[in-house]
Design a protein around this motif. Structure first.
Motif, mmCIF file in Angstrom:
data_model
loop_
_atom_site.group_PDB
_atom_site.id
_atom_site.type_symbol
_atom_site.label_atom_id
_atom_site.label_comp_id
_atom_site.label_asym_id
_atom_site.label_seq_id
_atom_site.Cartn_x
_atom_site.Cartn_y
_atom_site.Cartn_z
ATOM 1 N N PRO A 37 110.961 148.428 -8.061
ATOM 2 C CA PRO A 37 110.766 149.388 -8.588
ATOM 3 C C PRO A 37 110.010 150.576 -7.402
ATOM 4 O O PRO A 37 109.556 150.076 -6.553
ATOM 5 N N LYS A 38 110.649 151.991 -7.437
ATOM 6 C CA LYS A 38 110.202 152.616 -6.674
ATOM 7 C C LYS A 38 110.158 154.012 -7.119
ATOM 8 O O LYS A 38 110.727 154.428 -7.963
ATOM 9 N N ALA A 39 109.130 154.801 -6.287
ATOM 10 C CA ALA A 39 109.146 156.371 -6.560
ATOM 11 C C ALA A 39 109.537 157.151 -5.125
ATOM 12 O O ALA A 39 108.441 157.560 -4.266
ATOM 13 N N GLY A 40 110.662 157.069 -4.731
ATOM 14 C CA GLY A 40 111.243 157.693 -3.390
ATOM 15 C C GLY A 40 111.711 156.497 -2.619
ATOM 16 O O GLY A 40 111.811 155.468 -2.812
ATOM 17 N N ASP A 41 111.991 156.877 -1.414
ATOM 18 C CA ASP A 41 112.856 156.160 -0.482
ATOM 19 C C ASP A 41 111.778 155.343 0.324
ATOM 20 O O ASP A 41 110.581 155.757 0.601
ATOM 21 N N PHE A 42 112.029 154.244 0.823
ATOM 22 C CA PHE A 42 111.447 153.454 1.738
ATOM 23 C C PHE A 42 112.179 152.636 2.766
ATOM 24 O O PHE A 42 113.484 152.769 2.528
ATOM 25 N N HIS A 43 111.873 152.086 3.866
ATOM 26 C CA HIS A 43 112.613 151.434 4.799
ATOM 27 C C HIS A 43 112.179 150.126 5.005
ATOM 28 O O HIS A 43 111.120 149.669 5.087
ATOM 29 N N ILE A 44 113.138 149.051 5.344
ATOM 30 C CA ILE A 44 112.903 147.865 5.753
ATOM 31 C C ILE A 44 113.466 147.450 6.845
ATOM 32 O O ILE A 44 114.585 147.668 7.108
ATOM 33 N N ALA A 45 112.375 147.161 8.022
ATOM 34 C CA ALA A 45 112.976 146.503 9.296
ATOM 35 C C ALA A 45 113.071 145.283 8.945
ATOM 36 O O ALA A 45 111.877 144.410 8.922
ATOM 37 N N VAL A 46 114.015 144.434 9.671
ATOM 38 C CA VAL A 46 114.408 143.155 9.640
ATOM 39 C C VAL A 46 113.868 142.657 11.049
ATOM 40 O O VAL A 46 114.796 143.020 11.843
ATOM 41 N N VAL A 47 112.997 141.761 11.338
ATOM 42 C CA VAL A 47 112.670 141.483 12.738
ATOM 43 C C VAL A 47 112.966 139.804 12.792
ATOM 44 O O VAL A 47 112.072 139.034 12.107
ATOM 45 N N THR A 48 113.709 139.386 13.714
ATOM 46 C CA THR A 48 113.833 138.003 13.862
ATOM 47 C C THR A 48 113.696 137.645 15.520
ATOM 48 O O THR A 48 113.623 136.646 15.660
ATOM 49 N N ASN A 49 113.419 138.613 16.104
ATOM 50 C CA ASN A 49 113.473 138.565 17.648
ATOM 51 C C ASN A 49 112.298 137.891 18.012
ATOM 52 O O ASN A 49 111.138 138.391 17.786
ATOM 53 N N PRO A 50 112.411 136.565 18.474
ATOM 54 C CA PRO A 50 111.282 135.982 18.977
ATOM 55 C C PRO A 50 110.018 136.869 19.802
ATOM 56 O O PRO A 50 109.036 136.738 19.609
ATOM 57 N N ASP A 51 110.719 137.437 20.854
ATOM 58 C CA ASP A 51 109.738 138.163 21.783
ATOM 59 C C ASP A 51 109.053 139.394 21.055
ATOM 60 O O ASP A 51 108.019 139.675 21.249
ATOM 61 N N ALA A 52 109.778 140.055 19.929
ATOM 62 C CA ALA A 52 109.205 141.139 19.264
ATOM 63 C C ALA A 52 108.308 140.615 18.292
ATOM 64 O O ALA A 52 107.211 141.144 18.162
ATOM 65 N N GLN A 98 105.892 161.519 4.079
ATOM 66 C CA GLN A 98 105.706 162.556 3.366
ATOM 67 C C GLN A 98 105.604 162.465 1.596
ATOM 68 O O GLN A 98 105.262 163.134 0.947
ATOM 69 N N ASN A 99 105.710 161.215 1.548
ATOM 70 C CA ASN A 99 105.751 160.713 0.216
ATOM 71 C C ASN A 99 104.220 159.889 -0.146
ATOM 72 O O ASN A 99 104.105 159.080 0.391
ATOM 73 N N PRO A 100 103.775 160.595 -1.218
ATOM 74 C CA PRO A 100 102.360 159.985 -1.495
ATOM 75 C C PRO A 100 102.496 158.450 -2.017
ATOM 76 O O PRO A 100 101.206 157.994 -2.242
ATOM 77 N N TYR A 101 103.686 158.161 -2.493
ATOM 78 C CA TYR A 101 103.759 157.046 -3.111
ATOM 79 C C TYR A 101 104.441 155.809 -2.065
ATOM 80 O O TYR A 101 104.754 154.811 -2.683
ATOM 81 N N SER A 102 104.370 155.986 -0.914
ATOM 82 C CA SER A 102 104.918 155.059 0.086
ATOM 83 C C SER A 102 104.270 153.701 0.023
ATOM 84 O O SER A 102 104.919 152.778 0.142
ATOM 85 N N LEU A 103 102.989 153.610 -0.228
ATOM 86 C CA LEU A 103 102.122 152.177 0.053
ATOM 87 C C LEU A 103 102.664 151.506 -1.358
ATOM 88 O O LEU A 103 102.917 150.575 -1.366
ATOM 89 N N ALA A 104 102.847 152.222 -2.677
ATOM 90 C CA ALA A 104 103.094 151.724 -3.578
ATOM 91 C C ALA A 104 104.516 151.238 -3.711
ATOM 92 O O ALA A 104 105.016 149.966 -3.887
ATOM 93 N N ASN A 105 105.370 152.009 -3.214
ATOM 94 C CA ASN A 105 106.925 151.447 -3.000
ATOM 95 C C ASN A 105 106.980 150.197 -1.894
ATOM 96 O O ASN A 105 107.894 149.712 -2.336
#
Length: 180
Positions: A37-52, A98-105
């Motif tokens: 469930p979401k109220a607006g957009d969000f982004h997922i960064a997928v990190v598998t790089n061992p150095d990062a 800008q989205n007040p619901y970012s943490l919930a999303n």
């Protein structure tokens, strides 16, 4: 595994093998997260790089030590403590500034990913200390793929469980009230 069994079986895994996850398993976790469930957009960064992953771990550890938060300082002071627990995968959930619901999303998406990980018989853990590292070093957030205008809200680490270190019972922080 059905959804209710996965929810009941889910636990925070705090020790992982070095074995990387296959791309299809990672994509299953990402797909589950995008269906939350979401109220607006969000982004997922997928990190598998061992150095990062190592850089994020090291910065998070230093941030914890300097946080002034008694719990974080005590965890960071444990011998051999590593905030990412050796996990081969970090999912960074970010929301629009800008989205007040970012943490919930982000939190809903992260929860869906942890339940999916359980259904796949993977270990996972909802973590926030990597967000401290990404705030302290915005260049690392950009390197990991967090877009401009988005703020990391929470993260999930996942991989094959190697037991559990530094654990807490699931009910330790839970209080329940009913109004009937």
């Amino acid at each position: 595994m059905d959804a209710l069994k996965a929810i009941e079986a889910r636990k925070s895994t705090r020790s992982y093998t070095k074995e990387p996850l296959a791309d299809d398993r990672i994509q299953t976790l990402v797909k589950a997260a995008t269906r939350a469930p979401k109220a607006g957009d969000f982004h997922i960064a997928v990190v598998t790089n061992p150095d990062a992953l190592q850089e994020c771990n090291d910065i998070a550890l230093e941030c914890m030590k300097k946080s002034g938060n008694d719990f974080l300082v005590s965890r960071a002071s444990l011998p051999g403590y590593q905030p990412l627990y050796g996990a081969p995968l970090l999912l960074v959930f970010s929301g629009s500034e800008q989205n007040p619901y970012s943490l919930a999303n982000a939190s809903c998406a992260a929860t869906a990913a942890t339940i999916a990980a359980t259904a796949l018989e993977l270990g996972s853990c909802y973590v926030v200390t990597p967000t401290m590292a990404l705030a302290a070093k915005p260049a690392l957030a950009r390197k990991m793929g967090v877009p401009e205008g988005f703020k990391p809200q929470c993260c999930v680490i996942a991989g094959y469980s190697a037991g559990d270190a530094y654990g807490s019972p699931a009910s330790e922080f839970t209080n329940i009230s009913y109004c009937r």
